[in-house]
Design a protein around this motif. Structure first.
Motif, PDB file in Angstrom:
ATOM      1  N   UNK A   1      48.563  -5.627  32.361  1.00  0.00           N
ATOM      2  CA  UNK A   1      47.553  -6.045  33.232  1.00  0.00           C
ATOM      3  C   UNK A   1      46.243  -5.527  32.960  1.00  0.00           C
ATOM      4  N   UNK A   2      46.092  -4.397  32.426  1.00  0.00           N
ATOM      5  CA  UNK A   2      44.738  -3.958  31.924  1.00  0.00           C
ATOM      6  C   UNK A   2      44.333  -4.682  30.840  1.00  0.00           C
ATOM      7  N   UNK A   3      45.104  -5.021  29.589  1.00  0.00           N
ATOM      8  CA  UNK A   3      44.857  -5.825  28.801  1.00  0.00           C
ATOM      9  C   UNK A   3      44.189  -7.317  28.905  1.00  0.00           C
TER      10      UNK A   3
ATOM     11  N   UNK B   1      40.954  -9.219  39.678  1.00  0.00           N
ATOM     12  CA  UNK B   1      41.971  -8.514  40.641  1.00  0.00           C
ATOM     13  C   UNK B   1      42.179  -7.315  39.596  1.00  0.00           C
ATOM     14  N   UNK B   2      41.920  -6.103  40.156  1.00  0.00           N
ATOM     15  CA  UNK B   2      42.065  -4.749  39.446  1.00  0.00           C
ATOM     16  C   UNK B   2      43.450  -4.207  39.999  1.00  0.00           C
ATOM     17  N   UNK B   3      44.389  -4.049  39.199  1.00  0.00           N
ATOM     18  CA  UNK B   3      45.563  -3.488  39.492  1.00  0.00           C
ATOM     19  C   UNK B   3      45.524  -2.264  40.030  1.00  0.00           C
ATOM     20  N   UNK B   4      46.806  -1.802  40.922  1.00  0.00           N
ATOM     21  CA  UNK B   4      46.788  -0.376  41.460  1.00  0.00           C
ATOM     22  C   UNK B   4      47.505   0.426  40.179  1.00  0.00           C
ATOM     23  N   UNK B   5      47.167   1.764  40.466  1.00  0.00           N
ATOM     24  CA  UNK B   5      47.923   2.626  39.250  1.00  0.00           C
ATOM     25  C   UNK B   5      49.176   2.407  38.982  1.00  0.00           C
ATOM     26  N   UNK B   6      49.980   2.037  40.449  1.00  0.00           N
ATOM     27  CA  UNK B   6      51.384   2.036  40.470  1.00  0.00           C
ATOM     28  C   UNK B   6      51.905   1.004  39.651  1.00  0.00           C
TER      29      UNK B   6
END
Length: 455
Positions: free
Chosen positions: A149-151, A310-315
């Motif tokens: 998701x971060x990539x 959309x920035x993902x949550x840490x979970x």
């Protein structure tokens, strides 16, 4: 484990041969030597990822070899092999930087598992060092992580940054939405100009109007001169509207006018002032639902929502927790002048299994607290908030199938069940189980043997 280089220092030929065989079978390139001097010599001729060394060797023992490695090649992980009588020496070796230890007789099926964990720690250290160098060379904000998701988020930022359009960033509180906005600015054609930000939830309607648009002289009581607003001050640059969902409706109308005409009126003013600014907005609320409810303007929503990130949550990016935590520890240790090598396995395991409702911001504050409390070389479980410890998992599990008092049993049986459960929570790692229980490894081993749980 392809392309992994392992150095084994062991004076017992059978043990040495067996470890070489099992690591070769796992795809590693293995060099085996008989003593510490040969190992030290091998390290000058080639690079290795992991060294497995016996403690008791003639001339140069395992502890001396460990100290040599940490002085000359600190990124190499060291695994100590020891007899049960030397467990205390192995623990001392871990304090000096060894990753882990294997007790003799070595269970060969455990060797690849421990090596893989050591390699993961080495990869993490190298990535942290690489990030630190990049940050020193470049002022651009770094989005840390290697999860899918971060990539994807990084790829989207790289593609969108150069397109001078409005961007809406969505994500839970604490996920790093402003960091994404700063990254968009740093990689855009406006990077040489100002980046200004305002949190719409922090001001009343009147104060927000004054912050955004500024005011003319005598516009209200106390306005003794002309003051530029943040939008005007960010001309040619980027303006970040955080928590835009909390903006009052009348202010939404004024913002829409700026987006459509690229002009603004100061409070109390009658002259239009042109502004050339890129707007990036962020929210943790469902703007589409707010539009349907009538609390957010439909036309402004579509004007802001040209491109959405959309920035993902840490979970959702749990595999990034270890890297983020290590980076924060390095940052705060440098800032506070502390010499902290890293985070030990029990603390890291607790971190990676925690829900983090406050996302990256919560992790950041947690690591700052841990660095302040740490009085040794490594962050331990005791330095983390209590909710990350085993006590919380015990309270939860008393109502689950893992560990509950559903029948009356003897104290011995109850202790046996509890030991088995804690060992399960520790993933079978006896050293971690001992730490969670507040026991030394020898005491735990005796209890496990007593109850037939030592296998």
């Amino acid at each position: 484990m392809e392309n992994i280089r392992i150095l084994i220092a062991e004076d017992e030929i059978i043990s040495r041969t067996n470890m070489v065989h099992v690591m070769n079978r796992n795809g590693c390139e293995v060099t085996a030597v008989e003593n510490g001097h040969q190992a030290a010599d091998a390290l000058t001729k080639a690079e290795y990822d992991v060294v497995i060394t016996d403690i008791c060797m003639p001339d140069m023992d395992g502890i001396q070899l460990l100290e040599h490695i940490k002085a000359t090649a600190p990124d190499v992980e060291v695994i100590i092999v020891t007899g049960f009588a030397s467990i205390e020496t192995a623990v001392e070796a871990m304090r000096k930087g060894a990753y882990h230890y294997l007790a003799k007789p070595v269970r060969l099926n455990e060797v690849p598992i421990v090596v893989e964990k050591a390699l993961e720690k080495r990869r993490l250290k190298l990535e942290v060092n690489c990030l630190r160098q990049r940050l020193q060379q470049n002022d651009a904000p770094a989005i840390i992580g290697h999860s899918p998701l971060i990539k994807k988020l990084k790829r989207d930022i790289a593609q969108i940054a150069t397109v001078d359009c409005t961007v809406l960033i969505q994500g839970e509180t604490g996920t790093g939405k402003e960091l994404v906005a700063r990254s968009l600015h740093a990689n855009s054609s406006r990077s040489g100009q100002r980046f200004l930000a305002v949190n719409c939830a922090s001001f009343t309607e009147e104060l927000l109007a004054n912050e955004l648009f500024g005011h003319e002289k005598a516009a209200f009581t106390g306005a003794q001169g002309i003051q530029k607003g943040l939008l005007e001050s960010a001309d040619k640059g980027t303006f970040f509207l955080d928590e835009v969902g909390d903006m009052p409706l009348t202010m939404q109308t004024n913002l829409l006018r700026v987006l459509e005409t690229h002009n603004l009126f100061r409070v109390g003013g009658t002259v239009e002032i042109p502004v050339d600014v890129r707007i990036i907005a962020a929210t943790n609320r469902d703007l589409k639902l707010m539009v349907e409810e009538g609390s957010f303007r439909r036309d402004l929503y579509y004007r802001l929502n040209v491109i959405t990130l959309q920035v993902p949550s840490l979970a959702e990016r749990r595999e990034d927790i270890a890297l983020l935590a290590s980076c924060f520890v390095n940052r705060f240790a440098a800032r506070l002048g502390r010499e902290i090598a890293g985070i030990d396995d029990s603390a890291m395991n607790a971190l990676t299994h925690y829900a983090f409702p406050g996302n990256v911001r919560e992790l950041k504050h947690m690591m700052e607290r841990a660095v302040v409390l740490c009085n040794g070389k490594n962050i331990r479980l005791a330095h983390l908030p209590p909710e990350l410890g085993v006590e919380r998992r015990v309270r939860r599990s008393q109502e689950s199938q893992d560990f509950r008092y559903d029948t009356i049993v003897s104290l011995d049986e109850n202790e046996k069940r509890y030991l088995a459960w804690v060992l399960k929570q520790a993933g079978g790692a006896k050293s971690r189980a001992a730490e969670l229980l507040g026991l030394n490894r020898g005491s735990l081993w005796r209890k496990l043997k007593r109850f037939g749980l030592e296998k």
